[in-house]
Design a protein around this motif. Structure first.
Motif, PDB file in Angstrom:
ATOM      1  N   PRO A   1      -7.806  -2.743 -10.265  1.00 20.83           N
ATOM      2  CA  PRO A   1      -8.173  -1.899  -9.128  1.00 20.83           C
ATOM      3  C   PRO A   1      -7.180  -0.771  -8.844  1.00 20.83           C
ATOM      4  O   PRO A   1      -6.002  -0.845  -9.214  1.00 20.83           O
ATOM      5  N   HIS A   2      -7.660   0.275  -8.185  1.00 20.22           N
ATOM      6  CA  HIS A   2      -6.842   1.351  -7.619  1.00 20.22           C
ATOM      7  C   HIS A   2      -7.448   1.744  -6.280  1.00 20.22           C
ATOM      8  O   HIS A   2      -8.659   1.622  -6.087  1.00 20.22           O
ATOM      9  N   ASP A   3      -6.616   2.273  -5.388  1.00 21.97           N
ATOM     10  CA  ASP A   3      -7.152   2.902  -4.180  1.00 21.97           C
ATOM     11  C   ASP A   3      -6.197   3.997  -3.720  1.00 21.97           C
ATOM     12  O   ASP A   3      -5.006   3.977  -4.029  1.00 21.97           O
ATOM     13  N   ASN A   4      -6.747   4.970  -3.002  1.00 22.22           N
ATOM     14  CA  ASN A   4      -5.989   6.068  -2.402  1.00 22.22           C
ATOM     15  C   ASN A   4      -4.961   6.690  -3.351  1.00 22.22           C
ATOM     16  O   ASN A   4      -3.775   6.816  -3.035  1.00 22.22           O
ATOM     17  N   MET A   5      -5.460   7.061  -4.521  1.00 22.29           N
ATOM     18  CA  MET A   5      -4.629   7.755  -5.498  1.00 22.29           C
ATOM     19  C   MET A   5      -5.531   8.660  -6.332  1.00 22.29           C
ATOM     20  O   MET A   5      -6.681   8.314  -6.595  1.00 22.29           O
ATOM     21  N   GLU A   6      -5.008   9.828  -6.699  1.00 20.58           N
ATOM     22  CA  GLU A   6      -5.706  10.714  -7.640  1.00 20.58           C
ATOM     23  C   GLU A   6      -5.113  10.424  -9.014  1.00 20.58           C
ATOM     24  O   GLU A   6      -3.886  10.535  -9.213  1.00 20.58           O
ATOM     25  N   ILE A   7      -5.962  10.015  -9.964  1.00 22.24           N
ATOM     26  CA  ILE A   7      -5.491   9.555 -11.273  1.00 22.24           C
ATOM     27  C   ILE A   7      -6.028  10.478 -12.356  1.00 22.24           C
ATOM     28  O   ILE A   7      -7.246  10.660 -12.473  1.00 22.24           O
TER      29      ILE A   7
END
Length: 239
Positions: free
Chosen positions: A60-66
């Motif tokens: 998972p990821h959240d609140n990040m621009e990847i």
């Protein structure tokens, strides 16, 4: 130039998991260096090599621009939004993790490595709707010039993110010189040398070196080797 920070390639964090060989410019996973947490809103710059047939399982990821920039080989992406895609050299991939996404990344080739840069940027808006995009760029359009690959604007060249950031790629002949002009006052630029040798504002850089520059409006970049390849990441300096 006064306001600079130099990160030589050999001083980066390093993790070799066998199938994954990763160099971390900034603190990441088991590499924790309080002097290297971020450069402005640029949080992660990982230089990854993934073995044939291997990859990152769903996570998972959240609140990040990847942002992913393939350098060699192919990388297959799957995510919880239903996207399945393969990115390769010349492509730029972006994900706004926002309220949360899950994704996996695999090298589906049976016979060769995949190399790519994974970059994380703190967003200027939290809890946005997750988003995925990828584009293919013409590498010829960055020969002896800077090709914009990312900006804050959906209708501008390249991909866009929720941040006042501009990324450019360039490949240069030996002795070619260009000038970079800051897009937004107060931003800094992190220069990462993908290949070859360059001089930025009088500071000599070699392959995989990084140099952060801030409190300037413009700076010069000169290639000291043939086909020098450089990534410039302009980002706000305040979180």
């Amino acid at each position: 130039m006064e306001n600079t920070v130099l990160h030589k390639a050999g001083t980066r964090g390093h993790a070799n998991h066998g199938w994954l060989d990763s160099h971390h410019t900034f603190s990441f996973a088991n590499y924790n260096n309080p002097d290297r947490m971020h450069f402005g809103v640029l949080r992660v710059l990982n230089d990854d090599r993934v073995d044939a047939g291997k990859g990152f399982g769903t996570h998972p990821h959240d609140n990040m621009e990847i942002i992913s920039i393939p350098l060699e080989g192919d990388l297959e992406h799957k995510d919880s939004m239903g996207n399945t895609a393969v990115i390769k050299r010349g492509d730029i991939q972006v994900m706004s993790a926002g309220t949360g996404i899950q994704h996996s990344e695999y090298n589906r080739n049976a016979d060769r490595l995949t190399k790519f840069l994974q970059i994380w940027v703190f967003p200027n808006k939290r809890n946005v709707t997750p988003r995925y995009d990828q584009i293919t760029l013409k590498e010829a359009d960055r020969q002896n010039k800077l090709q914009q690959i990312l900006s804050p604007n959906a209708d501008d060249a390249g991909v866009w993110i929720h941040q006042d950031a501009w990324f450019n790629l360039g490949t240069f002949d030996k002795d070619f010189t260009t000038t970079y002009n800051i897009n937004q006052k107060g931003n800094g630029v992190y220069v990462f040398v993908i290949k070859g040798d360059v001089t930025v504002g009088g500071i000599a850089l070699n392959e995989r070196d990084g140099l952060g520059v801030w409190d300037v409006d413009t700076f010069s970049l000169q290639a000291n080797s043939q086909d020098a390849e450089v990534l410039l990441m302009e980002v706000p300096m305040t979180l």
